[in-house]
Motif scaffolding. Structure first.
Motif, PDB file in Angstrom:
ATOM      1  N   THR A  12      80.940  41.814 -36.917  1.00  0.00           N
ATOM      2  CA  THR A  12      80.826  41.059 -35.743  1.00  0.00           C
ATOM      3  C   THR A  12      79.396  40.803 -35.372  1.00  0.00           C
ATOM      4  O   THR A  12      78.402  41.774 -35.410  1.00  0.00           O
ATOM      5  CB  THR A  12      81.512  41.818 -34.590  1.00  0.00           C
ATOM      6  OG1 THR A  12      82.789  42.153 -35.022  1.00  0.00           O
ATOM      7  CG2 THR A  12      81.531  41.152 -33.519  1.00  0.00           C
ATOM      8  N   THR A  14      76.766  41.049 -33.080  1.00  0.00           N
ATOM      9  CA  THR A  14      76.276  41.831 -31.870  1.00  0.00           C
ATOM     10  C   THR A  14      74.722  41.693 -31.687  1.00  0.00           C
ATOM     11  O   THR A  14      74.108  41.197 -32.458  1.00  0.00           O
ATOM     12  CB  THR A  14      76.780  43.089 -31.938  1.00  0.00           C
ATOM     13  OG1 THR A  14      75.843  43.805 -32.859  1.00  0.00           O
ATOM     14  CG2 THR A  14      78.052  43.383 -32.544  1.00  0.00           C
ATOM     15  N   SER A  18      72.089  39.967 -34.033  1.00  0.00           N
ATOM     16  CA  SER A  18      72.024  38.424 -33.639  1.00  0.00           C
ATOM     17  C   SER A  18      70.843  37.980 -33.852  1.00  0.00           C
ATOM     18  O   SER A  18      70.432  36.696 -34.032  1.00  0.00           O
ATOM     19  CB  SER A  18      72.593  38.233 -32.201  1.00  0.00           C
ATOM     20  OG  SER A  18      71.738  39.014 -31.517  1.00  0.00           O
ATOM     21  N   SER A  65      77.117  52.977 -29.158  1.00  0.00           N
ATOM     22  CA  SER A  65      78.075  52.591 -28.175  1.00  0.00           C
ATOM     23  C   SER A  65      77.270  52.250 -26.936  1.00  0.00           C
ATOM     24  O   SER A  65      77.659  51.346 -26.346  1.00  0.00           O
ATOM     25  CB  SER A  65      79.058  53.506 -28.267  1.00  0.00           C
ATOM     26  OG  SER A  65      79.990  53.720 -29.441  1.00  0.00           O
ATOM     27  N   LEU A  68      74.928  49.346 -26.893  1.00  0.00           N
ATOM     28  CA  LEU A  68      75.537  48.049 -26.818  1.00  0.00           C
ATOM     29  C   LEU A  68      76.265  47.690 -25.572  1.00  0.00           C
ATOM     30  O   LEU A  68      76.133  46.554 -24.973  1.00  0.00           O
ATOM     31  CB  LEU A  68      76.377  47.976 -28.087  1.00  0.00           C
ATOM     32  CG  LEU A  68      75.831  47.639 -29.707  1.00  0.00           C
ATOM     33  CD1 LEU A  68      77.235  47.891 -30.430  1.00  0.00           C
ATOM     34  CD2 LEU A  68      75.377  46.374 -29.606  1.00  0.00           C
ATOM     35  N   ASN A  69      76.753  48.765 -24.882  1.00  0.00           N
ATOM     36  CA  ASN A  69      77.197  48.713 -23.697  1.00  0.00           C
ATOM     37  C   ASN A  69      76.172  48.141 -22.678  1.00  0.00           C
ATOM     38  O   ASN A  69      76.537  47.026 -21.912  1.00  0.00           O
ATOM     39  CB  ASN A  69      78.018  49.870 -23.260  1.00  0.00           C
ATOM     40  CG  ASN A  69      78.769  49.776 -21.970  1.00  0.00           C
ATOM     41  OD1 ASN A  69      79.698  48.927 -21.801  1.00  0.00           O
ATOM     42  ND2 ASN A  69      78.212  50.415 -20.894  1.00  0.00           N
ATOM     43  N   TYR A  72      75.231  44.311 -23.635  1.00  0.00           N
ATOM     44  CA  TYR A  72      76.383  43.335 -23.204  1.00  0.00           C
ATOM     45  C   TYR A  72      76.497  43.357 -21.622  1.00  0.00           C
ATOM     46  O   TYR A  72      76.385  42.088 -21.079  1.00  0.00           O
ATOM     47  CB  TYR A  72      77.694  43.821 -23.589  1.00  0.00           C
ATOM     48  CG  TYR A  72      77.947  43.390 -24.916  1.00  0.00           C
ATOM     49  CD1 TYR A  72      77.923  42.066 -25.419  1.00  0.00           C
ATOM     50  CD2 TYR A  72      78.011  44.424 -26.022  1.00  0.00           C
ATOM     51  CE1 TYR A  72      78.270  41.726 -26.819  1.00  0.00           C
ATOM     52  CE2 TYR A  72      78.354  43.989 -27.266  1.00  0.00           C
ATOM     53  CZ  TYR A  72      78.337  42.613 -27.535  1.00  0.00           C
ATOM     54  OH  TYR A  72      78.762  42.342 -29.148  1.00  0.00           O
ATOM     55  N   LEU A  88      81.807  46.444 -22.983  1.00  0.00           N
ATOM     56  CA  LEU A  88      81.866  46.228 -24.673  1.00  0.00           C
ATOM     57  C   LEU A  88      83.070  45.217 -24.784  1.00  0.00           C
ATOM     58  O   LEU A  88      84.107  45.359 -24.110  1.00  0.00           O
ATOM     59  CB  LEU A  88      82.308  47.334 -25.258  1.00  0.00           C
ATOM     60  CG  LEU A  88      81.151  48.528 -25.320  1.00  0.00           C
ATOM     61  CD1 LEU A  88      81.517  49.701 -25.738  1.00  0.00           C
ATOM     62  CD2 LEU A  88      79.845  47.799 -25.919  1.00  0.00           C
ATOM     63  N   ILE A  92      84.999  45.293 -31.927  1.00  0.00           N
ATOM     64  CA  ILE A  92      83.782  45.169 -32.720  1.00  0.00           C
ATOM     65  C   ILE A  92      83.930  45.692 -34.185  1.00  0.00           C
ATOM     66  O   ILE A  92      84.217  46.947 -34.151  1.00  0.00           O
ATOM     67  CB  ILE A  92      82.690  45.703 -31.906  1.00  0.00           C
ATOM     68  CG1 ILE A  92      82.567  45.089 -30.697  1.00  0.00           C
ATOM     69  CG2 ILE A  92      81.402  45.567 -32.566  1.00  0.00           C
ATOM     70  CD1 ILE A  92      81.357  45.737 -29.651  1.00  0.00           C
ATOM     71  N   LEU A  94      81.826  46.946 -36.871  1.00  0.00           N
ATOM     72  CA  LEU A  94      80.357  47.398 -36.909  1.00  0.00           C
ATOM     73  C   LEU A  94      80.206  48.404 -38.075  1.00  0.00           C
ATOM     74  O   LEU A  94      81.043  49.606 -37.812  1.00  0.00           O
ATOM     75  CB  LEU A  94      79.523  47.816 -35.591  1.00  0.00           C
ATOM     76  CG  LEU A  94      78.129  48.259 -35.832  1.00  0.00           C
ATOM     77  CD1 LEU A  94      77.561  47.969 -34.112  1.00  0.00           C
ATOM     78  CD2 LEU A  94      77.955  49.486 -36.246  1.00  0.00           C
ATOM     79  N   THR A 193      75.598  45.987 -40.525  1.00  0.00           N
ATOM     80  CA  THR A 193      74.946  46.030 -39.342  1.00  0.00           C
ATOM     81  C   THR A 193      73.658  46.828 -39.462  1.00  0.00           C
ATOM     82  O   THR A 193      72.692  46.516 -39.066  1.00  0.00           O
ATOM     83  CB  THR A 193      75.749  46.506 -37.757  1.00  0.00           C
ATOM     84  OG1 THR A 193      76.811  45.271 -37.826  1.00  0.00           O
ATOM     85  CG2 THR A 193      74.891  46.381 -36.683  1.00  0.00           C
TER      86      THR A 193
END
Length: 257
Positions: A12, A14, A18, A65, A68-69, A72, A88, A92, A94, A193
């Motif tokens: 995905t 993320t 990105s 985790s 990324l939280n 986002y 999140l 996802i 990953l 990833t």
């Protein structure tokens, strides 16, 4: 999974991938590290009846985790997101690429031993891949991250994935040559990833030209991943090293928390 990842299955998109550069282009990287007591990790290992590898993978899952939280949450318009609020997205995908040496006899061997007829100590390494999924989610109990990774790693141990991928790569190398094999490896790495390594270092302190080495922080450069994670144990300490692409992870110290 290996074949599907090579052909079409991508992780995905993320904040961890990105900002990846175009294929074949390597951008500036930053390297950050943190050293913790190996006794603390062993305390968790013994209490949960797991391995050190399970614990450090659980720590990695927790860090990914939470990072990324936070990323986002920062992207939301209200800017009111906190680390405790779940920002999140669902489902996802990953995965980390684990590069493993699958030769029967591991470790360091003397030259004379390797040259003996019938010796089990072979020249070079036999490299296989394991694609390790990370279930990105926030957990109320931090130990749940360790439990999840233990379950995932236990399944991978029984899958013989590293041996299968090694034989696939070896067959491609013999049939189609080094360029095709390199393209195959790059496709697998580029569709995941991150990359992960956990190495057992010297138990006692070592020196270099008479100078004692306080810590060892291994890393690499040139890979397409925006994030690479290294763990190395040395002299009753565990060092975590992050190698990050500046565009992908502009705040690596935040990811280290």
């Amino acid at each position: 999974m290996f074949v599907a990842t090579t052909l079409f299955l991508k992780d995905t998109m993320t904040p961890l991938n990105s900002g990846r550069k175009k294929e074949g282009v390597v951008g500036p990287r930053r390297f950050v590290y943190r050293t913790v007591s190996l006794d603390d990790i062993k305390l968790i290992k013994n209490g949960m009846k797991t391995t050190i590898n399970d614990v450090v993978m659980g720590v990695s899952l927790a860090g990914l985790s939470r990072y990324l939280n936070t990323r986002y949450g920062e992207a939301k318009e209200d800017k009111g997101a906190t680390e405790k609020k779940n920002n999140l997205p669902k489902n996802i995908r990953l995965r980390a690429t684990l590069i493993m040496n699958v030769r029967p006899s591991s470790g360091i061997h003397g030259l004379a031993e390797m040259m003996e007829k019938g010796s089990k100590a072979k020249w070079g390494n036999k490299i296989g891949f394991v694609l390790l999924p990370f279930n990105i989610a926030l957990q109320d109990d931090p130990l749940d991250y360790v439990r999840q990774m233990k379950a995932t790693i236990d399944r991978k141990k029984h899958s013989r994935e590293a041996m299968v991928t090694f034989f696939i790569i070896e067959m491609v190398l013999k049939l189609f040559g080094a360029k095709t094999a390199a393209f195959l490896l790059h496709r697998v790495v580029n569709h995941t990833t991150t990359c992960f390594s956990n190495i057992v270092g010297p138990v006692e302190e070592i020196s270099f030209y008479g100078y004692p080495m306080v810590f060892i922080a291994p890393t690499v450069y040139g890979q397409p991943h925006g994030l690479m994670i290294h763990f190395l144990s040395y002299n009753n300490k565990m060092t975590l090293v992050l190698s990050v692409d500046e565009e992908t992870v502009p705040n690596p110290h935040q990811a280290m928390r």
